[in-house]
Design an enzyme around this catalytic site. Structure first.
Site, PDB file in Angstrom:
ATOM      1  CG  ASN A 117     -24.081  11.582  13.792  1.00  0.00           C
ATOM      2  OD1 ASN A 117     -23.015  11.944  13.754  1.00  0.00           O
ATOM      3  ND2 ASN A 117     -24.862  11.821  12.540  1.00  0.00           N
ATOM      4  CE  LYS A 118     -24.438   8.682  23.538  1.00  0.00           C
ATOM      5  NZ  LYS A 118     -24.123   7.520  23.901  1.00  0.00           N
ATOM      6  CB  VAL A 119     -28.873  12.958  18.959  1.00  0.00           C
ATOM      7  CG1 VAL A 119     -30.560  13.231  18.718  1.00  0.00           C
ATOM      8  CG2 VAL A 119     -28.561  13.347  20.353  1.00  0.00           C
TER       9      VAL A 119
END
Length: 346
Positions: A340-342
């Site tokens: 995931n991006k974060v």
């Protein structure tokens, strides 16, 4: 079809120009904290941790201050209090929302450190937690593999180095955006690009090596190969590689060697390329000028920048290579599986 990752690679010259213009006026703010501290503690994970490795070498080699990488679990899992008086804690997070990094910066402040944040997230929890927030100007990054957020972090750390008294020229940093634009064009036109991509598409993994200020670039390139191409990639200093792991380099495990076009670690990188090829393996270069290119099986060009700022351009050929390799392997580089991006960690 152009991937989002490739589009964001192409946005880096403008993102870097915006970031450098926005952050150079913050040098006096960093200088004020520098007068009250003597060493630097970097707090980061993932690509941001690779940026921190660059920051560490920059601060130690050019600002003459001891710099170390934090173990966030000391704060978040072991919950040990340390004496951090005289320490400048620099937390790096692309989003500024990774709870572990925010918590560790809060812990460092409570232990007596002065605090700086490097983040692309204006108004993020990390930016709000720091005394000085260096907000990068990368804009929204959609692809999961970090490209423009990573290089703008390096730009922010270059500004940090200037604020800490690094004896380097600000004009070198200002040349970076144009040089990155040149690197993108040169890499895409290089006959070595398809040659290296095709070679890596036929093997299960690779060793990625660099040393000194280029070491963080080697770690970041290895991370990108793993997360976007699903290949085994071991990122190592060439000093560590020679202490044993070089035994894994063979016809099925080529070496990717990363170096600036000048500096004290270039001769060792060239010697390593010759040793790798002498053992019957392929050595692929990224940067290192004509000397490394001559010693390698094939090589991508590097930036015409002084060593201290070369990593801002040196990762770019690697990014393009990774994006091309992912597509060659039938993988969508924008959305690697399981990521995931974060990323939140305990």
């Amino acid at each position: 079809m152009t991937s989002q990752m490739r589009a964001e690679i192409g946005e880096q010259p403008d993102a870097l120009r915006r970031t450098i213009d926005a952050l150079l006026p913050r040098v006096p703010d960093i200088g004020a904290l520098a007068r009250e501290t003597r060493q630097v503690l970097f707090v980061a994970r993932g690509s941001s941790d690779n940026a921190a490795v660059y920051g560490r070498y920059l601060v130690e080699a050019h600002a003459g201050r001891l710099a170390t990488l934090a173990a966030p679990s000391i704060a978040t899992a072991y919950r040990r209090r340390l004496d951090l008086s005289g320490v400048l804690a620099v937390a790096i997070s692309q989003s500024g929302k990774t709870e572990e990094i925010v918590e560790t910066l809060d812990w460092a402040r409570d232990c007596g450190a002065r605090t700086v944040a490097v983040t692309n997230g204006a108004g993020s929890p990390l930016a709000e937690a720091a005394e000085v927030a260096l907000i990068t100007q990368a804009g929204a990054e959609i692809a999961v593999p970090a490209t423009k957020t990573y290089t703008t972090q390096l730009a922010a750390l270059s500004v940090l180095g200037l604020g800490l008294g690094a004896g380097v020229a600000e004009d070198d940093l200002r040349r970076v955006p144009d040089e990155v634009a040149r690197m993108i064009a040169l890499t895409e036109a290089s006959p070595a690009l398809p040659e290296i991509v095709e070679a890596l598409a036929k093997v299960p993994g690779t060793v990625v090596s660099g040393r000194g200020i280029a070491f963080g670039t080697a770690l970041e390139l290895a991370l990108k190969i793993k997360e976007a191409c699903y290949l085994h990639a071991m990122g190592l200093s060439y000093a560590d590689l020679l202490h044993g792991p070089i035994a894994v380099v063979d016809a099925q495990t080529p070496a990717l060697l990363v170096a600036a076009d000048s500096g004290p670690t270039l001769p060792g990188t060239v010697a390593l390329a010759r040793r790798v090829r002498g053992a019957g393996a392929s050595a692929f270069g990224v940067g290192g000028g004509a000397e490394l290119a001559e010693a390698c099986t094939a090589a991508l060009p590097g930036p015409a920048l002084p060593e201290w700022v070369a990593p801002l351009g040196l990762i770019v050929p690697g990014q393009i290579m990774v994006e091309s390799l992912a597509r060659r392997l039938g993988i969508d580089p924008d959305v690697p599986r399981g990521l995931n991006k974060v990323t939140q960690t305990d």
